[in-house]
Design a protein around this motif. Structure first.
Motif, PDB file in Angstrom:
ATOM      1  N   GLY A  23     -79.887  16.649 -18.699  1.00 41.13           N
ATOM      2  CA  GLY A  23     -79.891  18.110 -18.544  1.00 41.13           C
ATOM      3  C   GLY A  23     -79.437  18.550 -17.160  1.00 41.13           C
ATOM      4  N   ARG A  24     -79.825  17.783 -16.148  1.00 38.97           N
ATOM      5  CA  ARG A  24     -79.421  18.150 -14.777  1.00 38.97           C
ATOM      6  C   ARG A  24     -77.905  18.046 -14.597  1.00 38.97           C
ATOM      7  NH1 ARG A  24     -83.954  16.863 -10.358  1.00 38.97           N
ATOM      8  NH2 ARG A  24     -85.726  17.614 -11.573  1.00 38.97           N
ATOM      9  N   PHE A  25     -77.322  16.975 -15.152  1.00 42.07           N
ATOM     10  CA  PHE A  25     -75.863  16.825 -15.050  1.00 42.07           C
ATOM     11  C   PHE A  25     -75.164  17.924 -15.863  1.00 42.07           C
ATOM     12  CE2 PHE A  25     -77.177  12.337 -14.177  1.00 42.07           C
ATOM     13  CZ  PHE A  25     -76.595  12.203 -12.921  1.00 42.07           C
ATOM     14  N   GLU A  26     -75.688  18.198 -17.034  1.00 44.90           N
ATOM     15  CA  GLU A  26     -75.081  19.249 -17.873  1.00 44.90           C
ATOM     16  C   GLU A  26     -75.111  20.600 -17.170  1.00 44.90           C
ATOM     17  OE1 GLU A  26     -77.244  19.097 -21.732  1.00 44.90           O
ATOM     18  OE2 GLU A  26     -75.211  19.166 -22.539  1.00 44.90           O
ATOM     19  N   LYS A  27     -76.281  20.944 -16.630  1.00 43.91           N
ATOM     20  CA  LYS A  27     -76.431  22.272 -16.021  1.00 43.91           C
ATOM     21  C   LYS A  27     -75.562  22.429 -14.784  1.00 43.91           C
ATOM     22  CE  LYS A  27     -81.048  22.604 -17.754  1.00 43.91           C
ATOM     23  NZ  LYS A  27     -82.230  21.848 -17.357  1.00 43.91           N
ATOM     24  N   LYS A  28     -75.266  21.325 -14.127  1.00 39.17           N
ATOM     25  CA  LYS A  28     -74.378  21.384 -12.956  1.00 39.17           C
ATOM     26  C   LYS A  28     -72.962  21.794 -13.358  1.00 39.17           C
ATOM     27  CE  LYS A  28     -73.178  20.455  -8.634  1.00 39.17           C
ATOM     28  NZ  LYS A  28     -73.581  21.383  -7.556  1.00 39.17           N
ATOM     29  N   GLY A  29     -72.621  21.526 -14.621  1.00 39.33           N
ATOM     30  CA  GLY A  29     -71.290  21.896 -15.115  1.00 39.33           C
ATOM     31  C   GLY A  29     -70.432  20.713 -15.497  1.00 39.33           C
ATOM     32  N   LEU A  30     -70.997  19.509 -15.399  1.00 34.10           N
ATOM     33  CA  LEU A  30     -70.201  18.328 -15.765  1.00 34.10           C
ATOM     34  C   LEU A  30     -70.009  18.273 -17.270  1.00 34.10           C
ATOM     35  CD1 LEU A  30     -72.066  16.514 -13.073  1.00 34.10           C
ATOM     36  CD2 LEU A  30     -69.570  16.358 -13.234  1.00 34.10           C
ATOM     37  N   ARG A  31     -68.880  17.728 -17.656  1.00 34.40           N
ATOM     38  CA  ARG A  31     -68.528  17.647 -19.082  1.00 34.40           C
ATOM     39  C   ARG A  31     -68.786  16.226 -19.565  1.00 34.40           C
ATOM     40  NH1 ARG A  31     -64.354  20.209 -18.454  1.00 34.40           N
ATOM     41  NH2 ARG A  31     -62.828  18.589 -18.069  1.00 34.40           N
ATOM     42  N   LEU A  32     -69.520  16.145 -20.679  1.00 35.25           N
ATOM     43  CA  LEU A  32     -69.872  14.855 -21.262  1.00 35.25           C
ATOM     44  C   LEU A  32     -68.703  14.377 -22.113  1.00 35.25           C
ATOM     45  CD1 LEU A  32     -72.402  13.033 -21.511  1.00 35.25           C
ATOM     46  CD2 LEU A  32     -73.191  14.565 -23.311  1.00 35.25           C
ATOM     47  N   VAL A  33     -68.087  13.258 -21.716  1.00 31.19           N
ATOM     48  CA  VAL A  33     -66.952  12.767 -22.517  1.00 31.19           C
ATOM     49  C   VAL A  33     -67.216  11.408 -23.157  1.00 31.19           C
ATOM     50  CG1 VAL A  33     -65.263  14.100 -21.199  1.00 31.19           C
ATOM     51  CG2 VAL A  33     -65.683  11.751 -20.559  1.00 31.19           C
ATOM     52  N   GLY A  34     -68.361  10.797 -22.810  1.00 29.43           N
ATOM     53  CA  GLY A  34     -68.767   9.537 -23.441  1.00 29.43           C
ATOM     54  C   GLY A  34     -70.268   9.396 -23.326  1.00 29.43           C
ATOM     55  N   LEU A  35     -70.903   8.853 -24.377  1.00 30.22           N
ATOM     56  CA  LEU A  35     -72.369   8.725 -24.358  1.00 30.22           C
ATOM     57  C   LEU A  35     -72.808   7.672 -25.358  1.00 30.22           C
ATOM     58  CD1 LEU A  35     -75.159   9.967 -23.470  1.00 30.22           C
ATOM     59  CD2 LEU A  35     -74.968  11.461 -25.445  1.00 30.22           C
ATOM     60  N   LYS A  36     -73.578   6.695 -24.886  1.00 30.61           N
ATOM     61  CA  LYS A  36     -74.140   5.715 -25.817  1.00 30.61           C
ATOM     62  C   LYS A  36     -75.344   4.992 -25.211  1.00 30.61           C
ATOM     63  CE  LYS A  36     -70.755   2.147 -24.665  1.00 30.61           C
ATOM     64  NZ  LYS A  36     -69.719   1.246 -25.164  1.00 30.61           N
ATOM     65  N   LEU A  37     -76.131   4.374 -26.117  1.00 26.34           N
ATOM     66  CA  LEU A  37     -77.287   3.572 -25.711  1.00 26.34           C
ATOM     67  C   LEU A  37     -76.870   2.106 -25.796  1.00 26.34           C
ATOM     68  CD1 LEU A  37     -80.346   4.030 -25.042  1.00 26.34           C
ATOM     69  CD2 LEU A  37     -80.795   3.557 -27.442  1.00 26.34           C
ATOM     70  N   VAL A  38     -77.067   1.381 -24.691  1.00 28.41           N
ATOM     71  CA  VAL A  38     -76.599  -0.009 -24.609  1.00 28.41           C
ATOM     72  C   VAL A  38     -77.708  -0.885 -24.038  1.00 28.41           C
ATOM     73  CG1 VAL A  38     -74.871  -1.553 -23.565  1.00 28.41           C
ATOM     74  CG2 VAL A  38     -74.310   0.848 -23.928  1.00 28.41           C
ATOM     75  N   LYS A  39     -77.914  -2.051 -24.650  1.00 30.30           N
ATOM     76  CA  LYS A  39     -78.756  -3.051 -23.970  1.00 30.30           C
ATOM     77  C   LYS A  39     -77.779  -3.992 -23.272  1.00 30.30           C
ATOM     78  CE  LYS A  39     -82.938  -5.731 -24.309  1.00 30.30           C
ATOM     79  NZ  LYS A  39     -82.518  -7.046 -23.820  1.00 30.30           N
ATOM     80  N   ALA A  40     -77.697  -3.851 -21.962  1.00 22.89           N
ATOM     81  CA  ALA A  40     -76.675  -4.579 -21.205  1.00 22.89           C
ATOM     82  C   ALA A  40     -76.904  -6.082 -21.296  1.00 22.89           C
ATOM     83  CB  ALA A  40     -76.697  -4.136 -19.745  1.00 22.89           C
ATOM     84  N   SER A  41     -75.830  -6.808 -21.523  1.00 21.30           N
ATOM     85  CA  SER A  41     -75.881  -8.279 -21.493  1.00 21.30           C
ATOM     86  C   SER A  41     -75.867  -8.731 -20.034  1.00 21.30           C
ATOM     87  CB  SER A  41     -74.660  -8.855 -22.213  1.00 21.30           C
ATOM     88  OG  SER A  41     -73.490  -8.485 -21.500  1.00 21.30           O
ATOM     89  N   ARG A  42     -76.227  -9.967 -19.837  1.00 22.94           N
ATOM     90  CA  ARG A  42     -76.165 -10.543 -18.489  1.00 22.94           C
ATOM     91  C   ARG A  42     -74.723 -10.453 -17.948  1.00 22.94           C
ATOM     92  NH1 ARG A  42     -79.117 -13.309 -14.123  1.00 22.94           N
ATOM     93  NH2 ARG A  42     -77.388 -14.168 -12.962  1.00 22.94           N
ATOM     94  N   THR A 145     -63.475  27.911 -17.689  1.00 22.64           N
ATOM     95  CA  THR A 145     -62.909  28.848 -16.708  1.00 22.64           C
ATOM     96  C   THR A 145     -63.987  29.419 -15.773  1.00 22.64           C
ATOM     97  OG1 THR A 145     -63.073  30.612 -18.325  1.00 22.64           O
ATOM     98  CG2 THR A 145     -60.913  29.566 -18.092  1.00 22.64           C
ATOM     99  N   TRP A 146     -65.250  29.326 -16.196  1.00 27.46           N
ATOM    100  CA  TRP A 146     -66.342  29.852 -15.363  1.00 27.46           C
ATOM    101  C   TRP A 146     -66.946  28.780 -14.470  1.00 27.46           C
ATOM    102  CZ3 TRP A 146     -66.428  34.918 -15.633  1.00 27.46           C
ATOM    103  CH2 TRP A 146     -65.963  35.522 -16.803  1.00 27.46           C
ATOM    104  N   VAL A 147     -66.994  27.553 -14.988  1.00 28.14           N
ATOM    105  CA  VAL A 147     -67.708  26.481 -14.278  1.00 28.14           C
ATOM    106  C   VAL A 147     -66.815  25.790 -13.251  1.00 28.14           C
ATOM    107  CG1 VAL A 147     -68.870  24.256 -14.575  1.00 28.14           C
ATOM    108  CG2 VAL A 147     -69.309  26.113 -16.169  1.00 28.14           C
TER     109      VAL A 147
END
Ligand code: DAT
Ligand code: MG
Length: 148
Positions: A23-42, A145-147
């Motif tokens: 929410g903090r990143f969104e409200k700042k005006g950043l645009r979400l272009v990728g999103l996923k849940l990952v269990k990182a491998s070693r 145009t606003w952000v």
């Protein structure tokens, strides 16, 4: 337009802070272009933190990053790299000012909730580690145009 890789590390997921932090990143005006849940491998964790190999905290850092799910995001916007680093605060949560993500939610150095790329060049490399090109979605946000 600049892109950055943001990770909500396993402590953020375990502590149910995912919505708050995104929410903090969104409200700042950043645009979400990728999103996923990952269990990182070693292997992924080693590549992501390659620059820290050999440091005393390296093994512990890899154990932490691979310990549970991480939310991986690509955010886009004007000066996205420094803008996101400013929202995150300092590496050490105890020294990070109030109002920042790390300053508001943690005291730890290692368990500091978020990762953000530290330069546009590293962002490109890190995005390539965590995302396939087809997992990124380019679109025009209606308030662009606003952000700015
Ligand atoms: P940042 O995540 O702010 O870019 P960094 O790249 O220097 O910080 O370090 C990567 C991560 O490693 C950091 O988020 C937490 C951990 N870390 C850094 N310095 C540490 C230390 N002295 N002791 C334990 N963990 C540390
Ligand atoms: Mg770093």
């Amino acid at each position: 337009m600049q892109q950055t890789l943001i990770l909500l590390k396993p402590d953020a997921v375990q502590r149910r802070l995912v919505g708050e932090v995104i929410g903090r990143f969104e409200k700042k005006g950043l645009r979400l272009v990728g999103l996923k849940l990952v269990k990182a491998s070693r292997d992924l964790a080693e590549k992501h933190y390659a620059v820290h190999k050999g440091k005393p905290f390296y093994e512990s850092l890899l154990t932490f990053l691979t310990s549970g799910p991480t939310v991986a995001m690509v955010l886009e916007g004007r000066e996205a790299v420094p803008a996101c680093r400013a929202l995150m605060g300092l590496t050490d949560g105890a020294k990070s000012p109030p109002g920042t993500i790390r300053g508001d939610f943690g005291l730890s150095v290692q368990n500091n909730l978020v990762h953000g790329s530290d330069s546009p060049e590293n962002a490109i490399i890190e995005i390539g580690l965590w995302f396939k090109p087809e997992e990124l979605v380019s679109f025009t946000q209606t308030d662009a145009t606003w952000v700015g």
